[in-house]
Every structure is written in structure tokens, then in C-alpha cells.
Design a protein around this motif. Sequence first.
Motif, PDB file in Angstrom:
ATOM      1  N   MET A   1       1.023  -1.192  -0.048  1.00 56.57           N
ATOM      2  CA  MET A   1       0.012  -0.049  -0.090  1.00 56.57           C
ATOM      3  C   MET A   1       0.865   1.181  -0.062  1.00 56.57           C
ATOM      4  SD  MET A   1      -3.042   0.451  -0.031  1.00 56.57           S
ATOM      5  CE  MET A   1      -4.546   1.358   0.552  1.00 56.57           C
ATOM      6  N   LYS A   2       0.375   2.362  -0.591  1.00 59.57           N
ATOM      7  CA  LYS A   2       1.067   3.436  -0.637  1.00 59.57           C
ATOM      8  C   LYS A   2       1.216   4.155   0.760  1.00 59.57           C
ATOM      9  CE  LYS A   2       0.521   4.357  -5.625  1.00 59.57           C
ATOM     10  NZ  LYS A   2       0.281   4.933  -6.594  1.00 59.57           N
ATOM     11  N   HIS A   3       1.993   4.930   0.853  1.00 55.62           N
ATOM     12  CA  HIS A   3       2.270   5.978   2.243  1.00 55.62           C
ATOM     13  C   HIS A   3       0.855   6.528   2.461  1.00 55.62           C
ATOM     14  CE1 HIS A   3       6.238   5.367   2.304  1.00 55.62           C
ATOM     15  NE2 HIS A   3       6.453   6.144   0.947  1.00 55.62           N
ATOM     16  N   ASN A   4       0.174   6.467   3.545  1.00 56.64           N
ATOM     17  CA  ASN A   4      -0.881   7.096   3.978  1.00 56.64           C
ATOM     18  C   ASN A   4      -1.294   8.459   3.685  1.00 56.64           C
ATOM     19  OD1 ASN A   4      -1.793   4.811   4.946  1.00 56.64           O
ATOM     20  ND2 ASN A   4      -1.645   5.179   7.162  1.00 56.64           N
ATOM     21  N   VAL A   5      -0.101   9.248   3.763  1.00 53.82           N
ATOM     22  CA  VAL A   5      -0.240  10.684   3.349  1.00 53.82           C
ATOM     23  C   VAL A   5       0.777  11.130   2.066  1.00 53.82           C
ATOM     24  CG1 VAL A   5       0.016  12.861   4.180  1.00 53.82           C
ATOM     25  CG2 VAL A   5      -0.493  11.397   5.770  1.00 53.82           C
ATOM     26  N   LYS A   6      -0.117  11.613   1.073  1.00 50.43           N
ATOM     27  CA  LYS A   6       0.721  11.971  -0.360  1.00 50.43           C
ATOM     28  C   LYS A   6       0.182  13.232  -0.556  1.00 50.43           C
ATOM     29  CE  LYS A   6      -1.764   8.731  -2.593  1.00 50.43           C
ATOM     30  NZ  LYS A   6      -1.434   7.431  -3.712  1.00 50.43           N
ATOM     31  N   PRO A   7       0.824  14.019  -1.377  1.00 52.29           N
ATOM     32  CA  PRO A   7       0.204  15.366  -1.545  1.00 52.29           C
ATOM     33  C   PRO A   7      -0.507  15.342  -2.547  1.00 52.29           C
ATOM     34  CG  PRO A   7       2.481  14.943  -2.687  1.00 52.29           C
ATOM     35  CD  PRO A   7       2.147  13.882  -1.677  1.00 52.29           C
ATOM     36  N   SER A   8      -1.802  16.307  -2.559  1.00 55.21           N
ATOM     37  CA  SER A   8      -2.764  16.192  -3.453  1.00 55.21           C
ATOM     38  C   SER A   8      -2.098  16.603  -4.843  1.00 55.21           C
ATOM     39  CB  SER A   8      -3.799  17.419  -3.078  1.00 55.21           C
ATOM     40  OG  SER A   8      -3.206  18.557  -3.251  1.00 55.21           O
ATOM     41  N   LEU A   9      -3.009  16.443  -5.818  1.00 54.29           N
ATOM     42  CA  LEU A   9      -2.419  16.547  -7.390  1.00 54.29           C
ATOM     43  C   LEU A   9      -2.185  18.150  -7.203  1.00 54.29           C
ATOM     44  CD1 LEU A   9      -5.193  14.667  -9.247  1.00 54.29           C
ATOM     45  CD2 LEU A   9      -2.787  13.995  -8.796  1.00 54.29           C
ATOM     46  N   ALA A  10      -2.938  18.933  -6.908  1.00 58.25           N
ATOM     47  CA  ALA A  10      -2.649  20.284  -7.085  1.00 58.25           C
ATOM     48  C   ALA A  10      -1.425  20.632  -6.271  1.00 58.25           C
ATOM     49  CB  ALA A  10      -3.915  21.218  -6.256  1.00 58.25           C
ATOM     50  N   ARG A 134      -9.478  11.631  -0.535  1.00 57.25           N
ATOM     51  CA  ARG A 134      -9.539  11.522   0.689  1.00 57.25           C
ATOM     52  C   ARG A 134      -9.011   9.920   1.286  1.00 57.25           C
ATOM     53  NH1 ARG A 134     -13.409   9.466   3.421  1.00 57.25           N
ATOM     54  NH2 ARG A 134     -14.787   9.698   1.748  1.00 57.25           N
ATOM     55  N   ILE A 135      -9.849   9.071   0.494  1.00 60.37           N
ATOM     56  CA  ILE A 135      -9.468   7.838   0.743  1.00 60.37           C
ATOM     57  C   ILE A 135      -8.489   7.290   0.477  1.00 60.37           C
ATOM     58  CG2 ILE A 135     -10.703   5.548   0.071  1.00 60.37           C
ATOM     59  CD1 ILE A 135     -13.522   6.683  -0.250  1.00 60.37           C
ATOM     60  N   THR A 136      -7.828   7.619  -0.522  1.00 62.45           N
ATOM     61  CA  THR A 136      -6.342   7.012  -0.821  1.00 62.45           C
ATOM     62  C   THR A 136      -5.556   7.752   0.107  1.00 62.45           C
ATOM     63  OG1 THR A 136      -6.147   8.836  -2.476  1.00 62.45           O
ATOM     64  CG2 THR A 136      -6.972   6.634  -3.289  1.00 62.45           C
ATOM     65  N   ASP A 137      -5.605   8.825   0.447  1.00 69.78           N
ATOM     66  CA  ASP A 137      -4.889   9.716   1.794  1.00 69.78           C
ATOM     67  C   ASP A 137      -4.697   9.052   2.913  1.00 69.78           C
ATOM     68  OD1 ASP A 137      -3.962  11.508  -0.046  1.00 69.78           O
ATOM     69  OD2 ASP A 137      -5.271  13.260   0.601  1.00 69.78           O
ATOM     70  N   GLU A 138      -5.996   8.318   3.333  1.00 69.94           N
ATOM     71  CA  GLU A 138      -6.078   7.370   4.278  1.00 69.94           C
ATOM     72  C   GLU A 138      -5.522   6.141   4.205  1.00 69.94           C
ATOM     73  OE1 GLU A 138     -10.687   9.233   5.448  1.00 69.94           O
ATOM     74  OE2 GLU A 138     -10.276   7.233   4.793  1.00 69.94           O
ATOM     75  N   GLY A 139      -4.825   5.845   3.101  1.00 67.60           N
ATOM     76  CA  GLY A 139      -4.134   4.251   2.869  1.00 67.60           C
ATOM     77  C   GLY A 139      -4.988   3.549   2.339  1.00 67.60           C
ATOM     78  N   ARG A 140      -6.258   3.756   2.045  1.00 67.17           N
ATOM     79  CA  ARG A 140      -7.315   2.604   1.547  1.00 67.17           C
ATOM     80  C   ARG A 140      -7.462   2.875   0.074  1.00 67.17           C
ATOM     81  NH1 ARG A 140     -12.940   3.322   4.239  1.00 67.17           N
ATOM     82  NH2 ARG A 140     -12.448   5.625   4.008  1.00 67.17           N
ATOM     83  N   HIS A 141      -8.046   1.803  -0.708  1.00 67.66           N
ATOM     84  CA  HIS A 141      -8.410   1.837  -1.901  1.00 67.66           C
ATOM     85  C   HIS A 141      -9.687   2.626  -2.168  1.00 67.66           C
ATOM     86  CE1 HIS A 141      -4.813  -0.668  -2.930  1.00 67.66           C
ATOM     87  NE2 HIS A 141      -5.259  -1.391  -2.021  1.00 67.66           N
ATOM     88  N   ALA A 142      -9.743   3.600  -2.960  1.00 64.36           N
ATOM     89  CA  ALA A 142     -11.090   4.242  -3.366  1.00 64.36           C
ATOM     90  C   ALA A 142     -11.812   3.382  -4.432  1.00 64.36           C
ATOM     91  CB  ALA A 142     -10.826   5.629  -4.129  1.00 64.36           C
TER      92      ALA A 142
END
Length: 408
Positions: A1-10, A134-142
Amino acid sequence: MKHNVKPSLALTAALLLSASVVTGCATTPLTMADVPAVHDRTLTLDTHIDIPLTYIKEIDPSGPTALQVDLPKLDAGQLDSGFWIVYTPQGELTTAGIAAAQAISETRLDAICKLTQNFPESFGLAKTADDVRRITDEGRHAVLIGMENAYPLGLTGYEEELKIYTEIGVRYVGLTHFGHNQFGDSSNPHPTRDNGPKWGGLSPDGRKLVDILNKNGIMVDVSHAGKATMMQAADLSRAPIIASHSGVKAVADTARNLDDEQLRKIAEVNGVAQMVALGSYVKLPTAKQAAAREALDKEFGDRSGWWPSKQARYDERRKKIAAMAPEATVADFVDHIDHAVKVAGIDHVGIASDFDGGGGIDGWKDASETQNVTAELVKRGYSEADIAKIWGGNLLRVMEAVEVVAEQ
């Protein structure tokens, strides 16, 4: 799984711009050594993941399965999000045909909802672009929901029927599938039911449906639609359209793939064409393979009533036909991306696997091999910002635009 916190596209775009300003020149080209980190930072979104009718009931996607997409494979390949598909084969335009289609669509829709309900620690249902982030930032699959074929919406009262799908979470609707329906002409007419075009593009109800989709914040999907249907939908829609899983004719000239005029139209309306990793649309079969496939399809007949056992037998035979010649590769697939970018522009191209619905190519056989696509993009010289657009940024932009139109 990717890191729980990643920068937004913006934020990612802002950081890249900042780096460019500081150095006074373009960012340093990526190398193959950068691939793991780039893939880890990129929000990946696949717009077409099919499921069998036995999903959840008999198949537990939280553990290893024979499917191309399950939780272990999603984690291994760092595939963050996708559209799980409510697919319905095209049947007769009768009350009985619609009823059968609705039963199929309800079965798949219920299974997708249960995926997020039964495994909330790993999956979250996304209804907006912000939900995906939000969901992917939480480390889950959207998990988003797409509807392949508008046929189950019915012959009348489809606005009310659509509201049911919308409330549950459907966020794109494919106007047609194989065979013309009540809303428009397909790119692939049914061999026995259809005799040439039925409507010359969209039907009167199809025109109404495009407007209803706009009002409800649902993306209009033109994959599987005939060219006239697609072009008319693009002109009528007040929001950008998508082709959720299509290739390009310039690379593989099949009835289902998009020609350059269609690609330019999608760009003109600020939409996105999602390139599909399904071998027969990525790379044309040899004459021997084409003849064998035609004979197999004739032998097995209309697939709308197939049980899983018959589908399995068909798939096994198709694998043997595919083995007659080298199969399509990730490089062949990215040839489609390259051409679409050249014609439509970097802001109008995305990615779809069509896994568990026929998709899968050498190098991207299932979700666990997703990084290989990013690697090929890096190899071709795409920047990290461009890769982010192709892997999900463009689709999320369209989602947001469609959301805005619905609010007006």
C-alpha cells in the motif's frame, strides 16, 4: 500500500512548478531508478475493473483469488483506486429483457457496495473526486462505480431508475455496449439483432439521457458507442465526456477504438479518453487468430445468457487462440497512450485495464504489475506531472467539472 499521506494533485503540481522556478529550467528528466518513488507518489486510478456475478457471494476479494484484481494484488501493484463495473450484456428491447438486465445489474451493484461495507479498513466508496483523494490519503483503496451499458435503465421511466443508481454511487454510465440499444447505436452491432445503424447515432431517448446524466452529475461514457453516437453525445453534453476504456484506431484499427477525429472531439469538450489494456484492442490479431476467434464466437453464440462455467470454457479457448502469436505488451499499450497524447493532448488521456473483463497484457497481467505501466511512461520520457495526469488527474478533473455542471 502507498504511504497514508501523499500530496494532492494540486500540491504536487505546485511543488513541481516551484522546483522549476528555483532552478530556472525544466525539471531533470526521470530515470528508471525513479520509477518506484514516482509510482508511490502518484495517485493511480483505473477506470474499468469488471467483476463476476459470483463476486462476494463466492469470491472473497480481500484475500488471494484467481481474479486479476483483489486486495493483495492491488496492494502489491499500488493501484490506489478504480471504477468497479456494473456490466450488463445487451439483450432484447422488451420488458422481459429489461427485467433480466436489471437483475444482473442489481447483483453486481450489491456486490460492489458489499466490498466497501465488508472491508472498510481497505476499501472506501467514493462518490466525488474529493472522496477519491481523501480515501487514498487514508491508505485505503477508493472504489468508484461505473455502469457499462445504459440498457437496464429501461424503455420508459429511466430518469427515476437512474436516480437509484446515482444515490448508490454510480458515477459514469456507458451509453451502449455490443449491440444497439434504446439510447443509441453501438460501435459493434449485434450480428443477428442489428442490421446496420438503428438510430444514426443517439436515439431521442439517448439525447434525453445525456441531459439527465448531466443534471445528476454522472459522466457520459462513450466507450462502445458508435462514432455518430459518440460525436453527438459530445456536442449535446454540457459537461466533459469520457471514453472509459478505449484504444486508438491509428495503432489498432478495430471498430471499438477511437479515430483521431474522435480524440480531437474529446479534447475539444475537455473530456478524457482512457486507453484500455485489452489485448485484442491494443494489438491486432493475425489473420489465423481472427478466423479462429470468429469461429469460436459463432460456436458459443450470444454471451448474454452464459453461466460462469461456459464463460470459463470460452476464456480457456480464447487463451489458446491468443497463444498463436506474441501477445500485446505494455510497450504496445503505451503506443496507444503516446498517440492519444499526440492528438488530444496530455490533459485528455488516461488508463483503464478492463481486468476481469478480458483485459491484461504482457507486463500488466493483473493489478500486481501496475508499476510496469508507470515504468514504461518514464522510459518514454513523460514527466512526473504528466504521469500524474494520465494515471488519474485528468479523470478527476472531469469528475469535478461534471459535479459543477450538476450543481448549476
